[in-house]
Scaffold this motif. Structure first.
Motif, PDB file in Angstrom:
ATOM      1  N   LYS A  78      29.854 -11.777  29.001  1.00  0.00           N
ATOM      2  CA  LYS A  78      30.484 -10.880  29.968  1.00  0.00           C
ATOM      3  C   LYS A  78      30.341 -11.448  31.373  1.00  0.00           C
ATOM      4  CE  LYS A  78      30.480  -6.129  31.562  1.00  0.00           C
ATOM      5  NZ  LYS A  78      29.820  -4.822  31.451  1.00  0.00           N
ATOM      6  N   ILE A  79      31.474 -11.556  32.069  1.00  0.00           N
ATOM      7  CA  ILE A  79      31.482 -12.076  33.435  1.00  0.00           C
ATOM      8  C   ILE A  79      31.987 -10.986  34.366  1.00  0.00           C
ATOM      9  CG2 ILE A  79      32.401 -13.830  34.982  1.00  0.00           C
ATOM     10  CD1 ILE A  79      32.686 -15.624  32.491  1.00  0.00           C
ATOM     11  N   LEU A  80      31.194 -10.681  35.376  1.00  0.00           N
ATOM     12  CA  LEU A  80      31.536  -9.668  36.369  1.00  0.00           C
ATOM     13  C   LEU A  80      31.970 -10.357  37.653  1.00  0.00           C
ATOM     14  CD1 LEU A  80      31.533  -6.697  37.387  1.00  0.00           C
ATOM     15  CD2 LEU A  80      29.114  -7.050  37.999  1.00  0.00           C
ATOM     16  N   GLY A  81      33.168 -10.050  38.116  1.00  0.00           N
ATOM     17  CA  GLY A  81      33.653 -10.553  39.395  1.00  0.00           C
ATOM     18  C   GLY A  81      33.655  -9.425  40.404  1.00  0.00           C
ATOM     19  N   ILE A  82      32.900  -9.581  41.480  1.00  0.00           N
ATOM     20  CA  ILE A  82      32.788  -8.537  42.507  1.00  0.00           C
ATOM     21  C   ILE A  82      33.558  -8.974  43.738  1.00  0.00           C
ATOM     22  CG2 ILE A  82      31.233  -7.124  43.887  1.00  0.00           C
ATOM     23  CD1 ILE A  82      29.004  -7.834  41.893  1.00  0.00           C
ATOM     24  N   VAL A  83      34.522  -8.156  44.133  1.00  0.00           N
ATOM     25  CA  VAL A  83      35.320  -8.419  45.333  1.00  0.00           C
ATOM     26  C   VAL A  83      34.725  -7.581  46.460  1.00  0.00           C
ATOM     27  CG1 VAL A  83      37.601  -8.297  46.388  1.00  0.00           C
ATOM     28  CG2 VAL A  83      37.380  -8.841  43.943  1.00  0.00           C
ATOM     29  N   CYS A  84      34.059  -8.239  47.394  1.00  0.00           N
ATOM     30  CA  CYS A  84      33.367  -7.549  48.492  1.00  0.00           C
ATOM     31  C   CYS A  84      34.211  -7.556  49.761  1.00  0.00           C
ATOM     32  CB  CYS A  84      32.017  -8.193  48.738  1.00  0.00           C
ATOM     33  SG  CYS A  84      30.903  -8.074  47.337  1.00  0.00           S
ATOM     34  N   SER A  85      35.457  -7.175  49.610  1.00  0.00           N
ATOM     35  CA  SER A  85      36.362  -7.091  50.748  1.00  0.00           C
ATOM     36  C   SER A  85      36.872  -5.666  50.867  1.00  0.00           C
ATOM     37  CB  SER A  85      37.550  -8.041  50.541  1.00  0.00           C
ATOM     38  OG  SER A  85      38.496  -7.871  51.576  1.00  0.00           O
TER      39      SER A  85
ATOM     40  N   ASP B 251      27.786   4.913  45.473  1.00  0.00           N
ATOM     41  CA  ASP B 251      28.568   4.123  44.520  1.00  0.00           C
ATOM     42  C   ASP B 251      27.863   2.855  44.047  1.00  0.00           C
ATOM     43  OD1 ASP B 251      30.645   5.976  44.545  1.00  0.00           O
ATOM     44  OD2 ASP B 251      31.697   4.972  46.192  1.00  0.00           O
ATOM     45  N   MET B 252      26.688   2.573  44.563  1.00  0.00           N
ATOM     46  CA  MET B 252      25.931   1.404  44.102  1.00  0.00           C
ATOM     47  C   MET B 252      25.292   1.657  42.746  1.00  0.00           C
ATOM     48  SD  MET B 252      25.123  -1.709  44.879  1.00  0.00           S
ATOM     49  CE  MET B 252      24.016  -2.907  44.149  1.00  0.00           C
ATOM     50  N   GLN B 253      25.009   2.895  42.421  1.00  0.00           N
ATOM     51  CA  GLN B 253      24.298   3.192  41.172  1.00  0.00           C
ATOM     52  C   GLN B 253      24.992   2.619  39.937  1.00  0.00           C
ATOM     53  OE1 GLN B 253      21.212   4.187  41.049  1.00  0.00           O
ATOM     54  NE2 GLN B 253      21.166   4.401  43.263  1.00  0.00           N
ATOM     55  N   PRO B 254      26.308   2.825  39.730  1.00  0.00           N
ATOM     56  CA  PRO B 254      26.938   2.203  38.554  1.00  0.00           C
ATOM     57  C   PRO B 254      27.024   0.677  38.658  1.00  0.00           C
ATOM     58  CG  PRO B 254      28.557   3.483  39.804  1.00  0.00           C
ATOM     59  CD  PRO B 254      27.215   3.746  40.414  1.00  0.00           C
ATOM     60  N   ILE B 255      27.028   0.147  39.870  1.00  0.00           N
ATOM     61  CA  ILE B 255      27.080  -1.313  40.041  1.00  0.00           C
ATOM     62  C   ILE B 255      25.794  -1.948  39.507  1.00  0.00           C
ATOM     63  CG2 ILE B 255      27.230  -3.195  41.737  1.00  0.00           C
ATOM     64  CD1 ILE B 255      29.076  -1.330  43.387  1.00  0.00           C
ATOM     65  N   TYR B 256      24.668  -1.265  39.662  1.00  0.00           N
ATOM     66  CA  TYR B 256      23.419  -1.780  39.098  1.00  0.00           C
ATOM     67  C   TYR B 256      23.580  -2.037  37.601  1.00  0.00           C
ATOM     68  CZ  TYR B 256      20.673  -0.616  43.290  1.00  0.00           C
ATOM     69  OH  TYR B 256      20.154  -0.550  44.558  1.00  0.00           O
ATOM     70  N   GLN B 257      24.183  -1.084  36.898  1.00  0.00           N
ATOM     71  CA  GLN B 257      24.376  -1.228  35.451  1.00  0.00           C
ATOM     72  C   GLN B 257      25.309  -2.387  35.132  1.00  0.00           C
ATOM     73  OE1 GLN B 257      25.753   2.672  34.382  1.00  0.00           O
ATOM     74  NE2 GLN B 257      23.799   3.631  34.879  1.00  0.00           N
ATOM     75  N   GLN B 258      26.373  -2.530  35.936  1.00  0.00           N
ATOM     76  CA  GLN B 258      27.312  -3.625  35.714  1.00  0.00           C
ATOM     77  C   GLN B 258      26.630  -4.978  35.926  1.00  0.00           C
ATOM     78  OE1 GLN B 258      30.173  -1.581  38.407  1.00  0.00           O
ATOM     79  NE2 GLN B 258      31.713  -2.364  36.974  1.00  0.00           N
ATOM     80  N   LEU B 259      25.807  -5.072  36.953  1.00  0.00           N
ATOM     81  CA  LEU B 259      25.084  -6.317  37.216  1.00  0.00           C
ATOM     82  C   LEU B 259      24.129  -6.643  36.071  1.00  0.00           C
ATOM     83  CD1 LEU B 259      24.282  -5.773  40.999  1.00  0.00           C
ATOM     84  CD2 LEU B 259      25.717  -7.598  40.072  1.00  0.00           C
ATOM     85  N   GLU B 260      23.412  -5.653  35.592  1.00  0.00           N
ATOM     86  CA  GLU B 260      22.443  -5.888  34.517  1.00  0.00           C
ATOM     87  C   GLU B 260      23.113  -6.306  33.217  1.00  0.00           C
ATOM     88  OE1 GLU B 260      18.558  -3.780  34.050  1.00  0.00           O
ATOM     89  OE2 GLU B 260      19.628  -2.272  35.253  1.00  0.00           O
ATOM     90  N   SER B 261      24.279  -5.755  32.914  1.00  0.00           N
ATOM     91  CA  SER B 261      24.919  -6.051  31.631  1.00  0.00           C
ATOM     92  C   SER B 261      25.713  -7.355  31.643  1.00  0.00           C
ATOM     93  CB  SER B 261      25.824  -4.886  31.210  1.00  0.00           C
ATOM     94  OG  SER B 261      26.942  -4.784  32.071  1.00  0.00           O
ATOM     95  N   ALA B 262      25.940  -7.931  32.806  1.00  0.00           N
ATOM     96  CA  ALA B 262      26.714  -9.177  32.901  1.00  0.00           C
ATOM     97  C   ALA B 262      25.848 -10.390  32.569  1.00  0.00           C
ATOM     98  CB  ALA B 262      27.291  -9.323  34.303  1.00  0.00           C
TER      99      ALA B 262
END
Length: 190
Positions: free
Chosen positions: A2-9, A64-75
């Motif tokens: 699993k690859i997570l791409g985060i767009v920080c714009s 909105d950071m709370q679900p991002i933690y899960q996404q980061l951990e699962s990637a």
């Protein structure tokens, strides 16, 4: 994989997003599961420095950071994309980076493959890439080469140059996708 791409714009559909999507498309073509996360319009507060995450293992700020933690951990791998603002990452990228301090006590990002994608008008890409790779190293992540795309207006990176002498911005982004997949596969070999 699993690859997570985060767009920080903050700008939807901008050069950063175009390049991160290109990297994810490239990775997806190799069979990787890809996920795009845009932080545009999300409420991600800066770290308040309270230190409670060191004990609790998670940040106390409910946003909105709370679900991002899960996404980061699962990637298995993370592509962090940011525009370059005043020779640095965007405020959105910096907020995410600072809030992952909660992961440091347990080194939750250790061993994940990481790459940066930067969209820049003129200057600041080099020091911004260095900042991101230092961030990856602090977390024990395994960095691969990233991509830089030059352009002023939305979409300029589609025809714009990359940081290398011979590659376009989108060619560099595609290489990020294949490099990440390659590294994850190499690390998972017995």
């Amino acid at each position: 994989m699993k690859i997570l791409g985060i767009v920080c714009s903050a700008r939807k559909g901008g050069n950063t997003e175009i390049m991160v999507k290109e990297a994810l498309d490239s990775a997806g073509e190799t069979g990787a599961q890809v996920e795009l996360l845009s932080v545009a319009g999300k409420n991600i507060a800066p770290c308040d420095g309270c230190g409670s995450c060191v004990k609790a293992g998670i940040c106390h700020i409910q946003d909105d950071m709370q679900p991002i933690y899960q996404q980061l951990e699962s990637a298995d791998a993370i592509i962090l994309g940011s525009p370059v603002y005043f020779c640095n990452v965007s405020a959105q990228a910096k907020a995410i980076m600072d809030r992952t301090f909660a992961f440091l006590p347990d080194m939750k990002l250790k061993g994940k493959v990481a790459a940066s994608i930067l969209a820049v008008r003129r200057v600041g890409a080099g020091q911004t890439r260095n900042l991101l790779y230092d961030y990856f190293m602090v977390h024990g992540m395994i960095p691969v080469r990233g991509a830089i795309g030059y352009g002023r207006e939305k979409g300029d990176v589609r025809q714009g140059v990359g940081a290398s002498l011979t590659l376009s911005a989108l060619e560099e982004a595609r290489i990020v996708g294949t490099d990440i997949v390659y590294m994850v596969r190499q690390l998972s070999k017995p």
